[in-house]
Design an enzyme around this catalytic site. Structure first.
Site, PDB file in Angstrom:
ATOM      1  N   ASP A 102      38.837  44.147  42.306  1.00  0.00           N
ATOM      2  CA  ASP A 102      37.739  43.209  42.082  1.00  0.00           C
ATOM      3  C   ASP A 102      36.791  43.163  43.265  1.00  0.00           C
ATOM      4  O   ASP A 102      35.580  43.031  43.085  1.00  0.00           O
ATOM      5  CB  ASP A 102      38.291  41.814  41.773  1.00  0.00           C
ATOM      6  N   CYS A 144      46.728  44.403  47.831  1.00  0.00           N
ATOM      7  CA  CYS A 144      47.483  44.588  46.586  1.00  0.00           C
ATOM      8  C   CYS A 144      46.632  45.243  45.503  1.00  0.00           C
ATOM      9  O   CYS A 144      47.037  45.315  44.358  1.00  0.00           O
ATOM     10  CB  CYS A 144      48.079  43.265  46.108  1.00  0.00           C
TER      11      CYS A 144
END
Ligand code: PEP
Ligand code: MG
Length: 603
Positions: free
Chosen positions: A461, A508
């Site tokens: 993102d 992550c």
């Protein structure tokens, strides 16, 4: 013969070579038929019979999926079962039969077309994403009403290895793929988040999606070679291409053998810097591979699967049970539970999501959780309960403001108090950390670090929002790179803010699974990487091969670069000094995606 190479979105890794089988299930031609007034009731009864028959079929599929893939995937059929019995829709078909004396199939087709057009034209990604489900149930219903075999009939007839090429695939069909015969698939529609892509991944079938124009460009029986990692598809590969694929497969195999022994070795650089390598777990089935590959805990436990594709929200007990299960599997290590990252394209069917013009900039993630305490509180309670016996942390996605963290903490404290008052065994608190996924969070990393137990960067993102490039749009794939200097500099900024605050920082996002990016992260000081379980051994090999000073130098050089190509070149060269690059990139046998031609756009 000239080789033609195309590029789509790799959604399920592995290489497949086999003749193409084109699947063109179009909606059948439904004749406009009217019936006599005294037959209207029997037409309505036929509609009810077809609905019942399709429900039964879906129920069987649900069972089969449960056996083959697991309960979360089976939940997809709950959503389809709900769609097929939608009372409002069925009522509208019945009204049409009564008003116009239409046959059941004529009326159904009429209303189905109306709904399809509405969903197709919708700007809401979730509706478009679920179009495959809608098409699948409408095809089944029409097949029943017309007394024909439905889309699955052809599955029985495949007796040789093939690569399926289709415009889109329904999850119902994907789950029935027989791995002995269907060795790969290519789809014109779909992204990583499509149900069919997720199923292909968990069933281990290499797949490429979002390859516009594939049905036109690829002919029935043509030999196709696909790489489900890079998204590369080669049509009619030459003997050289095939040889390269063989080399690639054997390299992969060799590498796997070489990496087998590494699972128990520490993730430590040759000069003694330790890195914590944890696994990203999206589905319960990934727990076993994460353990097998030596994950030292779970750095990202995605929880959306607990709610999407289901007709009801999971209970607090159900969630507690799941978090406890993951905690027990990684006993002695930390499990980071991410709160629901719903929205964008992920909404549970039990939830009424609003129509939005820009869902990825809309009501999602932590915004949904804070606005809907009835959804969020049970999750917080479940995390607290599971944390009574295990080291469980809570991570908040898509955060943009400090208030989101403080509000969550208030809710968490209230639930901890309510559990205590009710005498339910639970932790009094859990470490709360923040995902850095937006430019706002990067710019305020220092302030977030001051109020968080840890920071974890979600590069998927963060890249999307920093570059304003949709992470799931196949057409923009070449423009989407976490190695863009703007992203690389953000990563350095976040790492130093967390370092000054003395809290752990992890990565992550998917970039941590890529060997070159892992080297960059190491050099920037990220000593916690959470990655897709199958990628753990390879990343560990990188860490065990590159001395810390060399990683630091490479990161410093990368920070001075002004383009993606420049950053890539620096990292490739640095990695090449310590490792045989063919070893870390067996996919190099297939041409690199960025050099691939695009398929002609389908109009
Ligand atoms: C990310 O955005 O990098 C991330 C890890 O979250 P997700 O991929 O689930 O959005
Ligand atoms: Mg994210």
């Amino acid at each position: 013969m000239t080789t033609r190479q195309f590029h789509g979105v790799g959604v399920s890794p592995g290489v497949a070579v086999a003749p193409a089988m084109l699947v063109r299930w179009a909606f059948p031609d439904v004749p406009d038929r009217t019936v006599a007034a005294d037959q209207i009731e029997s037409e309505i009864a036929r509609l009810a019979d077809a609905t019942a028959a399709v429900l039964e079929q879906l129920g069987e599929l649900r069972e089969r999926t449960l056996q083959r893939a697991g309960p979360e995937e089976a939940g997809i059929f709950d959503a389809q079962m709900m769609m097929v019995q939608d009372p409002q829709f069925l009522q509208s078909v019945e009204t049409l039969i009564r008003k116009n004396n239409f046959s059941a199939e004529t009326a159904y087709e009429f209303k189905a077309l109306e709904l399809r057009n509405l969903w197709q034209g919708s700007r809401q990604a979730m509706l478009r994403d679920r179009l495959a489900d809608l098409n699948a149930i409408q095809l089944r219903m029409l097949a029943h009403l017309l007394g024909r075999a439905n889309e699955e009939a052809w599955l029985g007839g495949i007796d040789q290895q093939v690569v399926i090429v289709a415009r889109e695939l329904s999850p119902g069909l994907t789950v029935q793929f027989d791995r002995d015969h269907i060795v790969g698939f290519i789809c014109e529609e779909g992204t990583r988040t499509s149900h069919a892509a997720i199923l292909a991944h968990s069933l281990g079938i290499p797949a490429v999606m979002g390859l516009r124009g594939a049905m036109e460009a690829i002919h029935e029986g043509a030999l196709v070679m696909l790489d489900g990692q890079s998204g590369t598809v080669i049509l009619e590969p030459t003997p050289d291409d095939l040889e390269l694929a063989r080399v690639q497969t054997s390299r992969r195999h060799k590498l796997e053998l070489q990496l087998e022994g590494i699972a128990t070795e520490p993730a430590e650089t040759p000069d003694g810097t330790r890195v914590l390598l944890t696994g990203n777990v999206d589905l319960p089935e990934e727990l076993e591979p994460a353990l097998r590959h030596g994950a030292q805990g779970v750095g990202l436990l995605r929880t959306e699967f607990l709610v999407t594709g289901r007709t009801t929200l999971p209970t607090e007990d159900e969630q507690t049970e799941y978090y406890r299960r993951v905690g027990a599997a990684f006993s002695g290590n930390t499990v980071v539970v991410r709160s629901y990252d719903l929205g964008g394209d992920k909404f549970p069917s039990a939830f009424t999501a609003p129509h939005e013009a820009n869902p990825f900039l809309g009501w999602r993630s932590i915004r949904v959780c804070l606005d809907e305490p009835a959804l969020f509180r049970p999750q917080l309670r479940a995390v607290l309960r599971a944390a009574a016996d295990r080291d469980i942390w809570l991570m908040l996605p898509m955060v943009i403001s400090l208030e989101e963290v403080t509000e969550t903490r208030i809710l968490l404290a209230e639930e901890a108090e309510s559990l205590r008052a009710a005498g339910i065994r639970a932790a009094a608190d859990v470490p709360v950390g923040v995902m850095i996924e937006t430019p706002a969070a990067v710019m305020m990393a220092e302030e977030f670090a001051a109020i968080s137990a840890f920071l974890s960067v979600g590069s998927n993102d963060l890249t999307q929002y920093t570059l304003a490039v949709d992470r799931g749009n196949a057409r923009l794939a070449k423009r989407f790179s976490p190695l863009h200097p703007a992203v690389v500099r953000s990563l350095a900024h976040v790492r130093s803010a967390a370092g000054r605050a003395g809290i752990p920082t992890s990565m992550c996002g998917e970039m941590a699974s890529d060997p070159m990016s892992a080297l960059l992260l190491l050099g920037l000081g990220y000593d916690r990487l959470s990655i897709a379980p199958p990628a753990i051994p390879l990343v560990k090999l990188v860490i065990r091969s590159v001395p810390m000073h060399a990683a630091r130098e490479a990161a410093e050089a990368a920070l001075r670069e002004r383009s993606v190509a420049g950053v890539e070149a620096v990292l490739r060269e640095a990695l090449g000094r310590h490792l045989d690059l063919r070893l870390v990139d067996p996919g190099s046998a297939l041409p690199h995606p960025s050099t691939g031609a695009s398929l002609p756009r389908s109009s």
